[in-house]
Motif scaffolding. Structure first.
Motif, PDB file in Angstrom:
ATOM      1  N   SER A  76       0.810  -1.227   0.000  1.00  0.00           N
ATOM      2  CA  SER A  76       0.000   0.000   0.000  1.00  0.00           C
ATOM      3  C   SER A  76       0.842   1.275   0.000  1.00  0.00           C
ATOM      4  O   SER A  76       0.310   2.364   0.186  1.00  0.00           O
ATOM      5  CB  SER A  76      -0.957  -0.003   1.196  1.00  0.00           C
ATOM      6  N   ASN A  77       2.146   1.139  -0.206  1.00  0.00           N
ATOM      7  CA  ASN A  77       3.068   2.285  -0.285  1.00  0.00           C
ATOM      8  C   ASN A  77       3.127   3.099   0.998  1.00  0.00           C
ATOM      9  O   ASN A  77       3.348   4.308   0.959  1.00  0.00           O
ATOM     10  CB  ASN A  77       2.709   3.214  -1.456  1.00  0.00           C
ATOM     11  N   ALA A  78       2.924   2.452   2.150  1.00  0.00           N
ATOM     12  CA  ALA A  78       3.002   3.159   3.428  1.00  0.00           C
ATOM     13  C   ALA A  78       4.433   3.655   3.652  1.00  0.00           C
ATOM     14  O   ALA A  78       5.399   3.032   3.226  1.00  0.00           O
ATOM     15  CB  ALA A  78       2.580   2.235   4.567  1.00  0.00           C
ATOM     16  N   ASN A  79       4.556   4.777   4.303  1.00  0.00           N
ATOM     17  CA  ASN A  79       5.855   5.399   4.547  1.00  0.00           C
ATOM     18  C   ASN A  79       6.455   4.854   5.838  1.00  0.00           C
ATOM     19  O   ASN A  79       6.405   5.482   6.888  1.00  0.00           O
ATOM     20  CB  ASN A  79       5.699   6.918   4.600  1.00  0.00           C
ATOM     21  N   THR A  80       7.010   3.642   5.759  1.00  0.00           N
ATOM     22  CA  THR A  80       7.686   3.027   6.898  1.00  0.00           C
ATOM     23  C   THR A  80       9.126   2.724   6.487  1.00  0.00           C
ATOM     24  O   THR A  80       9.447   2.728   5.292  1.00  0.00           O
ATOM     25  CB  THR A  80       7.003   1.702   7.311  1.00  0.00           C
ATOM     26  N   LEU A  81       9.978   2.430   7.443  1.00  0.00           N
ATOM     27  CA  LEU A  81      11.384   2.171   7.138  1.00  0.00           C
ATOM     28  C   LEU A  81      11.539   1.006   6.157  1.00  0.00           C
ATOM     29  O   LEU A  81      12.204   1.136   5.127  1.00  0.00           O
ATOM     30  CB  LEU A  81      12.180   1.898   8.421  1.00  0.00           C
ATOM     31  N   ILE A  82      10.924  -0.131   6.452  1.00  0.00           N
ATOM     32  CA  ILE A  82      11.083  -1.290   5.573  1.00  0.00           C
ATOM     33  C   ILE A  82      10.463  -1.011   4.207  1.00  0.00           C
ATOM     34  O   ILE A  82      11.011  -1.398   3.171  1.00  0.00           O
ATOM     35  CB  ILE A  82      10.516  -2.574   6.221  1.00  0.00           C
ATOM     36  N   SER A  83       9.344  -0.306   4.167  1.00  0.00           N
ATOM     37  CA  SER A  83       8.713   0.029   2.890  1.00  0.00           C
ATOM     38  C   SER A  83       9.615   0.959   2.065  1.00  0.00           C
ATOM     39  O   SER A  83       9.705   0.823   0.842  1.00  0.00           O
ATOM     40  CB  SER A  83       7.350   0.678   3.148  1.00  0.00           C
ATOM     41  N   ARG A  84      10.304   1.874   2.727  1.00  0.00           N
ATOM     42  CA  ARG A  84      11.252   2.754   2.012  1.00  0.00           C
ATOM     43  C   ARG A  84      12.464   1.965   1.541  1.00  0.00           C
ATOM     44  O   ARG A  84      12.965   2.180   0.438  1.00  0.00           O
ATOM     45  CB  ARG A  84      11.685   3.927   2.892  1.00  0.00           C
ATOM     46  N   GLU A  85      12.933   1.023   2.383  1.00  0.00           N
ATOM     47  CA  GLU A  85      14.053   0.178   1.960  1.00  0.00           C
ATOM     48  C   GLU A  85      13.640  -0.623   0.724  1.00  0.00           C
ATOM     49  O   GLU A  85      14.387  -0.699  -0.252  1.00  0.00           O
ATOM     50  CB  GLU A  85      14.474  -0.771   3.090  1.00  0.00           C
ATOM     51  N   TYR A  86      12.446  -1.184   0.761  1.00  0.00           N
ATOM     52  CA  TYR A  86      11.926  -1.928  -0.385  1.00  0.00           C
ATOM     53  C   TYR A  86      11.826  -1.009  -1.607  1.00  0.00           C
ATOM     54  O   TYR A  86      12.199  -1.394  -2.720  1.00  0.00           O
ATOM     55  CB  TYR A  86      10.556  -2.526  -0.053  1.00  0.00           C
ATOM     56  N   VAL A 146       5.134  -5.536  -8.792  1.00  0.00           N
ATOM     57  CA  VAL A 146       5.889  -5.271  -7.561  1.00  0.00           C
ATOM     58  C   VAL A 146       6.710  -3.980  -7.605  1.00  0.00           C
ATOM     59  O   VAL A 146       7.069  -3.455  -6.559  1.00  0.00           O
ATOM     60  CB  VAL A 146       6.802  -6.459  -7.170  1.00  0.00           C
ATOM     61  N   LEU A 147       6.997  -3.469  -8.792  1.00  0.00           N
ATOM     62  CA  LEU A 147       7.832  -2.266  -8.881  1.00  0.00           C
ATOM     63  C   LEU A 147       7.216  -1.049  -8.201  1.00  0.00           C
ATOM     64  O   LEU A 147       7.893  -0.350  -7.462  1.00  0.00           O
ATOM     65  CB  LEU A 147       8.180  -1.963 -10.339  1.00  0.00           C
ATOM     66  N   PRO A 148       5.912  -0.764  -8.406  1.00  0.00           N
ATOM     67  CA  PRO A 148       5.349   0.433  -7.780  1.00  0.00           C
ATOM     68  C   PRO A 148       5.126   0.309  -6.278  1.00  0.00           C
ATOM     69  O   PRO A 148       4.780   1.288  -5.624  1.00  0.00           O
ATOM     70  CB  PRO A 148       4.012   0.634  -8.498  1.00  0.00           C
ATOM     71  N   MET A 149       5.310  -0.886  -5.731  1.00  0.00           N
ATOM     72  CA  MET A 149       5.095  -1.069  -4.295  1.00  0.00           C
ATOM     73  C   MET A 149       6.223  -0.429  -3.499  1.00  0.00           C
ATOM     74  O   MET A 149       7.302  -0.181  -4.013  1.00  0.00           O
ATOM     75  CB  MET A 149       5.002  -2.551  -3.960  1.00  0.00           C
ATOM     76  N   GLY A 150       5.970  -0.202  -2.221  1.00  0.00           N
ATOM     77  CA  GLY A 150       6.962   0.402  -1.335  1.00  0.00           C
ATOM     78  C   GLY A 150       6.842   1.914  -1.354  1.00  0.00           C
ATOM     79  O   GLY A 150       6.102   2.486  -2.151  1.00  0.00           O
ATOM     80  N   ALA A 151       7.553   2.538  -0.443  1.00  0.00           N
ATOM     81  CA  ALA A 151       7.552   3.989  -0.350  1.00  0.00           C
ATOM     82  C   ALA A 151       8.833   4.537  -0.965  1.00  0.00           C
ATOM     83  O   ALA A 151       9.828   3.821  -1.077  1.00  0.00           O
ATOM     84  CB  ALA A 151       7.441   4.420   1.118  1.00  0.00           C
ATOM     85  N   GLU A 152       8.778   5.784  -1.341  1.00  0.00           N
ATOM     86  CA  GLU A 152       9.953   6.407  -1.922  1.00  0.00           C
ATOM     87  C   GLU A 152      11.004   6.634  -0.828  1.00  0.00           C
ATOM     88  O   GLU A 152      10.688   7.048   0.277  1.00  0.00           O
ATOM     89  CB  GLU A 152       9.562   7.759  -2.528  1.00  0.00           C
TER      90      GLU A 152
END
Length: 159
Positions: A76-86, A146-152
């Motif tokens: 869901s592109n949440a702005n968390t540490l692991i999501s940003r790493e991803y 999977v590419l658009p997943m994760g946070a910037e």
């Protein structure tokens, strides 16, 4: 006139967005388990699979409920540490990461799919489409998914 995506990559990007987050995760799990024999050669040998393994290891150390939340956050592109790493990973590394998660779900180190989980009709239809694709189309589709997943990633020293 509406634009209909023609590439497998574009189809992956758009089709996954039509599903809710849990069904996106369910579809990825089904894809990696059903098509694992054809997709796995592309994932573990990919450049960056050590990085994907490192991120997987971070998730693996968490309690099961937190593991699920991490996967939901990434999807869901949440702005968390692991999501940003991803979010900072290459497409191939992202594919490898989801492969490692599916393997972890199979061997019990990652929260398993609920035994009664069933993909909704749209997810089943999508899975059927993916299964009928040629190998390269499957990989392109998954990249698009999977590419658009994760946070910037954040600028500077902080991820």
């Amino acid at each position: 006139m509406t634009y209909a995506p023609t590439s497998s990559y574009d189809q992956g990007k758009q089709a996954l967005k039509a599903l809710n987050v849990d069904d996106q995760l369910g579809l990825l799990w089904f894809v990696y388990t059903k098509l694992g024999s054809s997709i796995t050669p592309a994932a573990p040998g990919a450049s960056g699979s050590e990085i994907a393994q490192g991120l997987f290891n971070q998730v693996k150390e968490l309690p099961h409920e937190q593991q699920l939340q991490v996967m939901r956050d990434i999807a869901s592109n949440a702005n968390t540490l692991i999501s940003r790493e991803y979010g900072s990973l290459s497409p191939e590394t992202k594919l490898a990461f989801w492969y490692f998660l599916a393997q972890g779900m199979e061997n019990g180190t990652i929260i398993p799919m609920p035994p009664d989980y069933e993909l909704p009709a749209a997810g089943k239809s999508l899975l059927g489409q993916i299964e009928s694709m040629e190998f390269n189309q499957q990989i392109d589709f998954l990249r698009g998914a999977v590419l658009p997943m994760g946070a910037e990633a954040k600028g500077g020293a902080e991820i």
